[in-house]
Design a protein around this motif. Structure first.
Motif, PDB file in Angstrom:
ATOM      1  N   LYS A 656      58.728  68.659  62.241  1.00 18.95           N
ATOM      2  CA  LYS A 656      59.163  67.352  61.771  1.00 18.95           C
ATOM      3  C   LYS A 656      59.637  66.516  62.960  1.00 18.95           C
ATOM      4  O   LYS A 656      60.335  67.015  63.853  1.00 18.95           O
ATOM      5  N   GLY A 657      59.251  65.236  62.988  1.00 15.55           N
ATOM      6  CA  GLY A 657      59.648  64.347  64.076  1.00 15.55           C
ATOM      7  C   GLY A 657      58.619  64.226  65.174  1.00 15.55           C
ATOM      8  O   GLY A 657      58.797  63.432  66.123  1.00 15.55           O
ATOM      9  N   ASN A 659      55.333  63.007  67.166  1.00 17.70           N
ATOM     10  CA  ASN A 659      54.525  61.778  67.201  1.00 17.70           C
ATOM     11  C   ASN A 659      53.046  62.117  67.152  1.00 17.70           C
ATOM     12  O   ASN A 659      52.613  63.179  67.621  1.00 17.70           O
ATOM     13  N   GLY A 702      51.821  57.470  64.099  1.00 17.58           N
ATOM     14  CA  GLY A 702      52.874  57.800  63.140  1.00 17.58           C
ATOM     15  C   GLY A 702      53.801  58.887  63.662  1.00 17.58           C
ATOM     16  O   GLY A 702      53.619  59.417  64.761  1.00 17.58           O
ATOM     17  N   VAL A 703      54.807  59.207  62.841  1.00 14.28           N
ATOM     18  CA  VAL A 703      55.781  60.263  63.149  1.00 14.28           C
ATOM     19  C   VAL A 703      55.848  61.191  61.944  1.00 14.28           C
ATOM     20  O   VAL A 703      55.982  60.719  60.798  1.00 14.28           O
ATOM     21  N   LYS A 704      55.759  62.486  62.170  1.00 19.81           N
ATOM     22  CA  LYS A 704      55.825  63.464  61.065  1.00 19.81           C
ATOM     23  C   LYS A 704      57.206  63.388  60.419  1.00 19.81           C
ATOM     24  O   LYS A 704      58.227  63.544  61.082  1.00 19.81           O
ATOM     25  N   SER A 705      57.215  63.171  59.096  1.00 22.36           N
ATOM     26  CA  SER A 705      58.480  62.841  58.414  1.00 22.36           C
ATOM     27  C   SER A 705      59.069  63.984  57.606  1.00 22.36           C
ATOM     28  O   SER A 705      60.149  63.831  57.032  1.00 22.36           O
ATOM     29  N   LYS A 706      58.397  65.126  57.521  1.00 20.76           N
ATOM     30  CA  LYS A 706      58.915  66.216  56.688  1.00 20.76           C
ATOM     31  C   LYS A 706      58.464  67.556  57.233  1.00 20.76           C
ATOM     32  O   LYS A 706      57.577  67.635  58.099  1.00 20.76           O
ATOM     33  N   GLU A 710      51.807  67.732  56.530  1.00 18.30           N
ATOM     34  CA  GLU A 710      51.870  66.346  56.089  1.00 18.30           C
ATOM     35  C   GLU A 710      50.527  65.678  56.371  1.00 18.30           C
ATOM     36  O   GLU A 710      49.984  65.784  57.475  1.00 18.30           O
ATOM     37  N   THR A 712      48.345  62.050  56.375  1.00 17.40           N
ATOM     38  CA  THR A 712      48.398  60.585  56.371  1.00 17.40           C
ATOM     39  C   THR A 712      46.992  60.050  56.146  1.00 17.40           C
ATOM     40  O   THR A 712      46.065  60.357  56.910  1.00 17.40           O
TER      41      THR A 712
END
Length: 749
Positions: A656-657, A659, A702-706, A710, A712
């Motif tokens: 998570k987090g 880029n 984007g940024v991995k959010s979980k 994931e 997108t």
């Protein structure tokens, strides 16, 4: 003949004097002339739920707790009294009272439990005393004043107020007797007088073998009464003629002692009218502990079939229930103390001991196949639990006072009550008395009541779990037997008793687990192989087929279990996750995996070893063949839009987090030797245009959010005028033009 008559009169007179007066029975003295006269625990305010029947010579009275003759803390129903002859007694549930929350009934469509203490008088001597006539538990669909038909001022004592009562010798016909009984009923009699006098009004027990007996049947059916030229005989179904728990062979009811009764109603199966009534009789001691039959090692139990069609309920399912009794020329103290009223509050209480060290295993009674089912090892982590759950009723189980005697040889570290409401939400309560506990005994009143209504789930507390955590502690080198202990949960409208499982503490024999591999790093989707080797402290040979390895991932409560076939062994753990990111194995990033081994026969466990597994994760693009809209060739300058078949996804299983940046480049569009004049371009949200032909262009980031995987969806962010489009700069020949797009996803520009 005169001599014999005089002898009989003398022995009867002596026996009568042996019976204890009511004041002695209810003295609540633990040592009254060498006898424990403690009045059993039970309910109070019985008048809320029961009605004294309006019948002739009714001797029944409710004696309130701590009032007058009754020195105990429970209400006592006196159905008949020693010394009062030719009397009746009846008390019925208030099935139809206007206060719906206090309506008392048996619902034949629900499993329900009735429990009570009963006293039948008599004397604690072989042969007992001259007692009469007993009591009957009755389920009926008549009224709360139901009773055997009485002619004049009395009925035959043998009727117990429920069976048909003969008044004249001409009455000894089954049909007449059935008409005079309580209609639409089923009765369970506790008979204390042997009516076998070959007379028309004292012959019911001519086929019985015991002075005291328990039996059942349907009072209003002619088949219940057997024709005889001297007097009708009662057809005693489910007859019980002995009770080894009392120590008295003939007078097992009239032994001048309290007897506990538990009755469980089991509804008929769908489409059937054959329900069950399970009777546990003389099943509990005054202190609440189980009373075990020395011959069977179990409590006394009898299962009886009840045909509900005999109640003539029609569209209803609710029955009156209560007790009837009667005396003839003999008498006794017939007393009842209620513990539970199922329509008011029906709940369950269970105790369990969990060995958390050996895989959260619940201790149970050992069997031939599992002789160590109740074995723990010294220093094992244990939890002692009391689970209270509300089933049904019109009122909450309230004012619950827990009186708990915890098992010995456990070093207790914590105590907590966890409540769960009908929506699954949990809350906790501390047990303040735990810190000052002596002799492992705690008395604590629960702060919350328990209640559940399936039609109105609005946050009522449905269950409570009282947990005590500790470690097994045996100071000897030999096995330590830990006894079962009692706990009671006494509410104002329901009382329950439970016992913990007895268990054995053994000293560990010494299973050692050694780490034989190194910490590893793997990619997402791969597996990690963890290895270990088992040995015994006495150097004996290890049989791996008796062992299982347990893996706890990231200190989670769930474990991976694998039966072993080799030593050393290999355990493979996967980093593959489900579509929603769930899984019982590894997460991306650093994982801690703890292994231990357990003997499947003795339940002894080894030491723990720890591996670190780093899941590196991955970043990839998933794209499919796509197309642009078909156009007319006469146009020579235009921007051609995409068809609806575009699908471009960035799939990220890294931490998570992280880029990510997505670029695209395209080869020239060609149809054989013909080349498209123009090419694919990327238009951003501001209308800026970049040529993709042989050039890498940033088309997303984007940024991995979980945690977990994931995805997108890139093309879903494009509009009809943005994203990848096809640009035409000159006249084109008709044809099918194609190009290859190269997608590049990376963690930096």
């Amino acid at each position: 003949m005169l001599f014999l008559l005089g002898f009989n009169n003398y022995t009867v007179k002596a026996a009568i004097d042996d019976q204890s007066p009511l004041s002695t029975v209810l003295s609540n003295d633990a040592n009254k002339n060498g006898v424990d006269r403690t009045v059993p625990n039970g309910l109070t305010d019985i008048t809320q739920w029961f009605n004294i029947a309006d019948v002739k010579n009714n001797n029944a009275v409710i004696l309130p707790a701590n009032t007058g003759t009754n020195k105990g803390s429970s209400d006592v129903i006196k159905l008949t009294e020693f010394g009062s002859t030719q009397k009746s007694g009846a008390i019925w549930s208030k099935r139809s009272q206007s206060d719906a929350k206090n309506q008392n009934y048996i619902d034949i469509n629900k499993q329900q439990t009735m429990s009570m203490w009963m006293f039948f008088g008599g004397a604690y001597t072989t042969g007992g005393a001259d007692t009469g006539d007993g009591m009957a538990l009755v389920l009926q669909n008549v009224s709360d004043n139901a009773f055997t038909q009485i002619s004049g001022d009395k009925s035959a004592g043998e009727s117990l107020g429920v069976w048909g009562s003969p008044v004249d010798p001409v009455d000894i016909q089954p049909e007449i007797m059935a008409q005079r009984a309580i209609q639409n009923s089923w009765a369970l009699e506790f008979d204390t007088y042997m009516n076998a006098d070959d007379s028309y009004n004292s012959n019911f027990d001519a086929n019985e073998t015991s002075l005291n007996h328990i039996a059942s049947n349907y009072p209003a059916l002619a088949s219940t009464y057997l024709a005889n030229n001297k007097g009708l005989i009662l057809n005693h179904e489910n007859s019980i003629t002995s009770m080894s728990t009392t120590g008295k062979s003939k007078n097992f009811l009239t032994d001048d002692r309290w007897h506990h009764i538990t009755l469980t109603w089991v509804p008929a199966a769908s489409g059937s009218t054959k329900a069950k009534m399970i009777l546990n009789y003389d099943d509990k001691n005054l202190d609440g502990t189980p009373k075990i039959d020395k011959n069977t090692g179990k409590i006394n139990t009898k299962e009886m079939e009840v045909d509900t069609s005999n109640f003539n309920l029609k569209d209803s399912s609710k029955l009156y229930w209560g007790f009837t009794g009667s005396t003839g020329d003999s008498s006794e103290n017939n007393l009842i103390i209620f513990e539970s009223i199922p329509s008011i509050a029906e709940a369950d209480a269970k105790a369990s001991i969990i060995d958390e060290t050996s895989g959260n295993r619940e201790l149970i009674e050992p069997t031939t196949d599992n002789p160590n089912a109740n074995v723990v090892h010294n220093n094992d982590k244990l939890s002692v639990n009391y689970n209270l759950s509300y089933d049904s009723g019109s009122q909450p189980w309230q004012d619950i006072e827990a009186k708990i005697k915890l098992p010995e040889n456990i070093d207790y570290q914590s105590a907590l009550i966890t409540y769960t409401d009908d929506n699954g939400n949990k809350s906790t309560e501390n047990i303040d008395e735990f810190s000052g506990m002596t002799d492992n005994e705690i008395t604590h009143k629960l702060a919350k009541e328990l209640y559940y209504d399936s039609n109105n789930q609005n946050g009522n507390i449905k269950s409570a779990k009282i947990s005590f955590e500790g470690s097994a502690n045996s100071n000897t080198k030999t096995d330590t037997n830990v006894a079962s202990e009692h706990a009671s949960f006494d509410g104002s409208n329901l009382q329950k008793d439970v016992m913990t499982q007895a268990f054995v503490i053994k000293q560990p024999q010494g299973i050692t687990l050694a780490k034989t591999g190194s910490d590893v790093s793997i990619n997402t989707g791969a597996t990690a192989d963890l290895t270990g080797k088992i040995s015994y402290s006495d150097s004996s040979t290890v049989d791996p087929t008796n062992l299982s390895v347990y893996a706890k991932v990231n200190n989670g409560s769930s474990t991976i279990v694998q039966n072993l076939s080799a030593n050393p062994f290999t355990l493979s753990i996967s980093s593959i996750k489900g579509a929603n990111g769930s899984g019982n194995d590894l997460n991306e990033g650093v994982n801690t995996v703890t292994l231990y081994v357990m003997d499947n026969t003795t339940y002894e466990v080894s030491n723990e070893i720890t591996y670190t597994i780093t899941v590196l994760g991955s970043l990839k693009v998933d794209a499919h063949d796509s197309s642009f809209q078909t156009i007319q060739s006469m146009e020579n300058k235009q921007m051609i839009k995409r068809e609806d078949n575009w699908s471009v996804d960035v799939i990220d299983s890294r931490q998570k987090g992280s880029n990510w940046y997505l670029s695209a480049s395209a080869t020239p569009l060609k149809d054989g030797t013909k080349e498209w004049q123009g090419g694919m371009v990327y238009v951003d949200s501001n209308g800026n245009e970049a040529n993709l032909t042989n050039e890498q262009v940033l088309v997303g980031k984007g940024v991995k959010s979980k945690d977990g995987e994931e995805t997108t969806d890139i093309d879903q962010t494009w509009t009809k005028d943005s994203g990848i489009l096809l640009k035409q700069t000159d006249f084109e020949n008709a044809g099918h033009y194609s190009s290859t797009i190269t997608w590049t996803a990376k963690d930096s520009l």
